[in-house]
Design a protein around this motif. Structure first.
Motif, short mmCIF file in Angstrom:
data_model
loop_
_atom_site.label_atom_id
_atom_site.label_comp_id
_atom_site.label_asym_id
_atom_site.label_seq_id
_atom_site.Cartn_x
_atom_site.Cartn_y
_atom_site.Cartn_z
N GLY A 1 0.78 -1.22 0.00
CA GLY A 1 0.00 0.00 0.00
C GLY A 1 0.81 1.27 0.00
N LEU A 2 2.12 1.17 0.26
CA LEU A 2 2.96 2.37 0.20
C LEU A 2 2.99 2.96 -1.20
CD1 LEU A 2 5.90 1.22 2.49
CD2 LEU A 2 4.10 2.87 3.05
N GLU A 3 2.64 2.15 -2.21
CA GLU A 3 2.59 2.66 -3.58
C GLU A 3 1.44 3.63 -3.80
OE1 GLU A 3 2.49 -0.57 -6.31
OE2 GLU A 3 4.62 -1.04 -6.06
N ALA A 4 0.48 3.68 -2.89
CA ALA A 4 -0.65 4.60 -3.05
C ALA A 4 -0.17 6.04 -3.16
CB ALA A 4 -1.62 4.46 -1.88
N ALA A 5 0.87 6.39 -2.40
CA ALA A 5 1.38 7.76 -2.45
C ALA A 5 1.91 8.12 -3.83
CB ALA A 5 2.47 7.94 -1.39
N ALA A 6 2.46 7.13 -4.56
CA ALA A 6 2.94 7.39 -5.92
C ALA A 6 1.79 7.73 -6.84
CB ALA A 6 3.71 6.19 -6.44
N GLY A 7 0.65 7.05 -6.66
CA GLY A 7 -0.52 7.38 -7.47
C GLY A 7 -1.05 8.76 -7.17
N ILE A 8 -1.08 9.13 -5.88
CA ILE A 8 -1.51 10.48 -5.51
C ILE A 8 -0.53 11.50 -6.08
CG2 ILE A 8 -1.88 12.04 -3.55
CD1 ILE A 8 -2.72 9.51 -1.95
N GLY A 9 0.77 11.19 -6.02
CA GLY A 9 1.77 12.08 -6.59
C GLY A 9 1.59 12.26 -8.08
N ALA A 10 1.24 11.19 -8.80
CA ALA A 10 1.01 11.30 -10.24
C ALA A 10 -0.14 12.25 -10.54
CB ALA A 10 0.74 9.91 -10.82
N TRP A 11 -1.20 12.17 -9.73
CA TRP A 11 -2.32 13.08 -9.91
C TRP A 11 -1.89 14.52 -9.65
CZ3 TRP A 11 -5.00 16.58 -6.91
CH2 TRP A 11 -6.21 17.06 -7.43
N LEU A 12 -1.08 14.73 -8.62
CA LEU A 12 -0.61 16.08 -8.30
C LEU A 12 0.25 16.65 -9.41
CD1 LEU A 12 0.19 15.45 -4.55
CD2 LEU A 12 -1.44 17.16 -5.39
N VAL A 13 1.11 15.82 -9.99
CA VAL A 13 1.94 16.28 -11.11
C VAL A 13 1.07 16.78 -12.26
CG1 VAL A 13 3.49 15.49 -12.94
CG2 VAL A 13 3.98 14.92 -10.56
N ALA A 14 -0.01 16.05 -12.52
CA ALA A 14 -0.93 16.47 -13.59
C ALA A 14 -1.58 17.80 -13.30
CB ALA A 14 -2.00 15.39 -13.80
N GLN A 15 -1.63 18.18 -12.01
CA GLN A 15 -2.20 19.48 -11.63
C GLN A 15 -1.12 20.56 -11.52
OE1 GLN A 15 -5.53 19.00 -11.56
NE2 GLN A 15 -4.91 16.86 -11.81
N GLY A 16 0.12 20.22 -11.86
CA GLY A 16 1.21 21.18 -11.75
C GLY A 16 1.66 21.41 -10.33
N ARG A 17 1.41 20.44 -9.44
CA ARG A 17 1.73 20.60 -8.02
C ARG A 17 3.05 19.91 -7.69
NH1 ARG A 17 -2.47 21.00 -4.36
NH2 ARG A 17 -0.74 21.08 -2.84
N GLY A 18 3.71 20.39 -6.64
CA GLY A 18 4.90 19.74 -6.15
C GLY A 18 5.98 20.73 -5.74
N PHE A 19 6.97 20.22 -5.01
CA PHE A 19 8.10 21.03 -4.55
C PHE A 19 8.95 21.40 -5.76
CE2 PHE A 19 12.42 21.31 -2.68
CZ PHE A 19 12.19 22.32 -1.74
N ALA A 20 9.17 22.70 -5.96
CA ALA A 20 9.88 23.18 -7.15
C ALA A 20 11.38 22.99 -7.01
CB ALA A 20 9.55 24.64 -7.40
N ILE A 21 11.96 22.26 -7.96
CA ILE A 21 13.41 22.09 -8.04
C ILE A 21 13.78 22.41 -9.49
CG2 ILE A 21 15.39 20.59 -7.70
CD1 ILE A 21 13.66 18.89 -5.85
N GLY A 22 14.20 23.64 -9.75
CA GLY A 22 14.41 24.07 -11.12
C GLY A 22 13.09 24.04 -11.88
N ALA A 23 13.11 23.40 -13.03
CA ALA A 23 11.89 23.29 -13.83
C ALA A 23 11.04 22.08 -13.43
CB ALA A 23 12.24 23.19 -15.32
N THR A 24 11.53 21.30 -12.47
CA THR A 24 10.85 20.08 -12.07
C THR A 24 10.04 20.32 -10.80
OG1 THR A 24 12.62 18.72 -12.99
CG2 THR A 24 11.21 17.68 -11.34
N ARG A 25 8.92 19.63 -10.71
CA ARG A 25 8.12 19.66 -9.49
C ARG A 25 8.00 18.24 -8.94
NH1 ARG A 25 5.68 24.11 -7.68
NH2 ARG A 25 5.76 25.96 -9.01
N VAL A 26 8.28 18.12 -7.66
CA VAL A 26 8.23 16.81 -6.99
C VAL A 26 7.16 16.86 -5.91
CG1 VAL A 26 9.51 15.09 -5.68
CG2 VAL A 26 10.69 16.48 -7.41
N PRO A 27 6.03 16.19 -6.09
CA PRO A 27 4.99 16.19 -5.06
C PRO A 27 5.50 15.55 -3.77
CG PRO A 27 4.12 15.39 -7.15
CD PRO A 27 5.62 15.45 -7.29
N ILE A 28 5.17 16.18 -2.65
CA ILE A 28 5.55 15.67 -1.34
C ILE A 28 4.31 15.02 -0.73
CG2 ILE A 28 6.56 16.20 0.89
CD1 ILE A 28 8.41 16.73 -1.53
N VAL A 29 4.34 13.66 -0.67
CA VAL A 29 3.17 12.89 -0.24
C VAL A 29 3.61 11.85 0.79
CG1 VAL A 29 1.15 11.57 -0.95
CG2 VAL A 29 2.22 13.18 -2.56
#
Length: 332
Positions: A74-102
């Motif tokens: 079930g720890l993989e659930a956070a990766a699915g939530i993160g994928a949804w967040l990426v699609a919304q342009g969400r996440g911790f900004a590192i240069g041009a990349t965004r990394v969702p914190i979940v």
């Protein structure tokens, strides 16, 4: 006030439920990154990115919290939530990349009779994405849904519960919990909840404490499958908190589990409570307001535990534990 964690401005909740597999995922999505910390107790936790939530770590806020069944799968659930967040342009900004914190936590529901023959990969990444996609403000479904789908207690079906209250400091506080405890939430052989002293407006039956006090009240009840446990929760407030203050809020909130579940924090539980602050209301007197918010968090978490079991329905599998309503709902 809906008596739900969504009464705290700045977050939404979504569930993904798989009744065939008897498991599921709950996603809590913050409108804006929220200050968050965690308190982990018991001997068998399953968590993701909780080290990041220590006050001295660099990242100061999170985008979402994942609560899931499935044990380590079930720890993989956070990766699915993160994928949804990426699609919304969400996440911790590192240069041009965004990394969702979940950050996330899991409970063990692999032996509850559901079909766990899912092949090479478990379903939790997709369940996480679906839970995030379903996240909404407003009422929160309870019982046999989301992360509480496959949950059980020592003697009754567990589930997903929520509650909220206004702290005397003027801050909103809410709790969301998936109850899968080694212990029990009811007193002896009665249908009275240990959390009865915190109940509001008959939200889990209005029975209060039993009278006379039952002879078996202090009998220790443990789940037959002693490895299949862990209660996981989030408490949230609209207060402006630092990570250190959020950490202390999580510590105080754990008392709510102690008031509602007996025994708790055993070597076979991995009880984990996240605490998040959406930063809408400042503190006027930090020590006093923190004490009031923490005490309120313990109360709403205890109530959410009882509501989880009160609202649950039994799994449609052989040997399933009964639901509270089937055992006690028709009696006074």
């Amino acid at each position: 006030m809906l008596n739900a964690i969504t009464d705290v401005a700045g977050l939404t909740v979504g569930h993904a439920t798989d009744l065939v597999r008897a498991t599921g995922v709950t996603a809590i999505i913050f409108d804006q990154p929220a200050v968050c910390s965690v308190d982990v107790r018991g001997g068998a936790p399953g968590t993701r990115e909780t080290d990041l939530l220590d006050p001295e770590r660099t990242v100061q806020a999170v985008d979402a919290i994942a609560l899931s069944g499935g044990s380590a799968f079930g720890l993989e659930a956070a990766a699915g939530i993160g994928a949804w967040l990426v699609a919304q342009g969400r996440g911790f900004a590192i240069g041009a990349t965004r990394v969702p914190i979940v950050p996330g936590a899991i409970l063990f529901d692999l032996l509850n009779g559901g079909d766990k023959s899912w092949g090479r990969y478990g379903p939790y990444r997709e369940l996480g994405f679906s839970a995030a996609e379903a996240a909404r403000a407003g009422p929160v479904a309870m019982g046999t849904v989301g992360a509480g789908t496959g949950a059980n207690t020592a003697d009754l079906k567990g589930g997903l519960g929520t509650a909220s209250a206004l702290s005397p400091s003027g801050h909103r506080v809410g709790a969301l919990v998936a109850v899968n405890a080694l212990g029990s939430v009811t007193i002896g052989s009665t249908g009275h909840f240990w959390a009865a002293t915190d109940e509001q407006h008959g939200e889990f039956g209005g029975r209060g404490l039993p009278s006379p006090w039952p002879a078996d009240a202090n009998r220790i009840k443990l789940k037959g499958t002693t490895a299949a446990n862990t209660t996981i929760a989030l408490v949230a407030t609209d207060a402006v908190l630092t990570k250190a203050e959020a950490r202390h809020l999580a510590v105080m909130a754990q008392d709510g589990l102690g008031r509602a579940i007996r025994p708790i924090h055993t070597p076979l539980d991995g009880d984990t409570v996240f605490a998040a602050a959406t930063g809408k209301q400042p503190l006027a007197d930090i020590p006093r307001d923190m004490a009031l918010i923490g005490a309120t968090a313990a109360s709403v978490l205890a109530r959410a535990v009882a509501r989880a079991v009160h609202e649950a329905t039994a799994l449609a599998v052989p040997g399933a534990l009964p639901a509270w309503r089937a055992e006690f709902g028709a009696s006074s």
